[in-house]
Design a protein around this motif. Structure first.
Motif, short mmCIF file in Angstrom:
data_model
loop_
_atom_site.label_atom_id
_atom_site.label_comp_id
_atom_site.label_asym_id
_atom_site.label_seq_id
_atom_site.Cartn_x
_atom_site.Cartn_y
_atom_site.Cartn_z
N LYS A 288 0.83 -1.21 0.00
CA LYS A 288 0.00 0.00 0.00
C LYS A 288 0.87 1.26 0.00
N SER A 289 1.94 1.24 0.77
CA SER A 289 2.84 2.39 0.83
C SER A 289 3.51 2.63 -0.52
N TRP A 290 3.97 1.56 -1.18
CA TRP A 290 4.62 1.69 -2.48
C TRP A 290 3.64 2.28 -3.50
N VAL A 291 2.43 1.74 -3.53
CA VAL A 291 1.42 2.22 -4.48
C VAL A 291 1.04 3.67 -4.18
N PHE A 292 0.90 4.02 -2.90
CA PHE A 292 0.56 5.39 -2.53
C PHE A 292 1.64 6.36 -3.00
N ASN A 293 2.90 5.99 -2.86
CA ASN A 293 3.99 6.87 -3.31
C ASN A 293 3.96 7.08 -4.82
N TYR A 294 3.68 6.03 -5.58
CA TYR A 294 3.60 6.18 -7.03
C TYR A 294 2.36 6.98 -7.44
N ALA A 295 1.27 6.79 -6.75
CA ALA A 295 0.07 7.59 -7.04
C ALA A 295 0.34 9.06 -6.74
N LYS A 296 1.10 9.32 -5.68
CA LYS A 296 1.48 10.70 -5.34
C LYS A 296 2.37 11.28 -6.44
N ASN A 297 3.29 10.47 -6.97
CA ASN A 297 4.14 10.92 -8.08
C ASN A 297 3.31 11.24 -9.32
N LEU A 298 2.28 10.46 -9.57
CA LEU A 298 1.41 10.72 -10.71
C LEU A 298 0.72 12.07 -10.58
N ARG A 299 0.35 12.44 -9.37
CA ARG A 299 -0.32 13.73 -9.13
C ARG A 299 0.56 14.90 -9.57
N LYS A 300 1.89 14.74 -9.48
CA LYS A 300 2.81 15.80 -9.90
C LYS A 300 2.69 16.10 -11.39
N PHE A 301 2.22 15.12 -12.16
CA PHE A 301 2.08 15.26 -13.60
C PHE A 301 0.65 15.62 -14.02
N ASN A 302 -0.11 16.21 -13.11
CA ASN A 302 -1.49 16.62 -13.40
C ASN A 302 -2.36 15.46 -13.86
N VAL A 303 -2.18 14.32 -13.25
CA VAL A 303 -2.97 13.14 -13.57
C VAL A 303 -4.27 13.19 -12.79
N SER A 304 -5.35 12.74 -13.41
CA SER A 304 -6.63 12.74 -12.71
C SER A 304 -7.26 11.35 -12.78
N ASP A 305 -8.31 11.17 -12.02
CA ASP A 305 -9.08 9.92 -11.99
C ASP A 305 -8.21 8.68 -11.72
N ILE A 306 -7.35 8.76 -10.71
CA ILE A 306 -6.47 7.64 -10.39
C ILE A 306 -7.25 6.58 -9.62
N SER A 307 -7.18 5.35 -10.08
CA SER A 307 -7.73 4.23 -9.32
C SER A 307 -6.67 3.13 -9.28
N VAL A 308 -6.56 2.50 -8.13
CA VAL A 308 -5.57 1.45 -7.91
C VAL A 308 -6.30 0.16 -7.55
N ILE A 309 -5.94 -0.91 -8.24
CA ILE A 309 -6.54 -2.21 -7.95
C ILE A 309 -5.40 -3.19 -7.72
N SER A 310 -5.39 -3.83 -6.56
CA SER A 310 -4.41 -4.87 -6.28
C SER A 310 -4.96 -6.18 -6.80
#
Length: 96
Positions: free
Chosen positions: A23-45
């Protein structure tokens, strides 16, 4: 202005992660995506599965699916960070 496109990235991670580390790894990458003006992020394990063949001497891996909308020019930068991560065994990018 470029239009947003929908992307799906399937990431195969090493099996060494426990649930909280994953969860921590995925959260960090999702946070990195936000830096690139990414929207509608969904994560499925997709869980831990046995691989059809060994990859870097690993026989199991964790599958993570990321869905998001982004401008195409930011995808290569994000993929470069995935490529450098030693925990990532493989990844696949699909344009929806």
């Amino acid at each position: 202005m470029e239009l947003l496109r929908k992307y799906e990235i399937m990431i195969l991670l090493t099996e060494e992660f426990n649930d909280s580390e994953l969860k921590s790894w995925v959260f960090n990458y999702a946070k990195n995506l936000r830096k690139f003006n990414v929207s509608d992020i969904s994560v499925i394990s997709r869980g831990k599965h046995k691989l059809a063949y060994p990859i870097i001497d690993k026989s199991k891996g964790n599958y993570i699916q990321l869905n998001f909308s982004s401008m195409p020019k930011y995808i290569e930068t994000f993929l470069a960070s995935l490529k450098l991560d030693s925990k990532v065994l493989r990844y696949l990018v699909l344009t929806k």
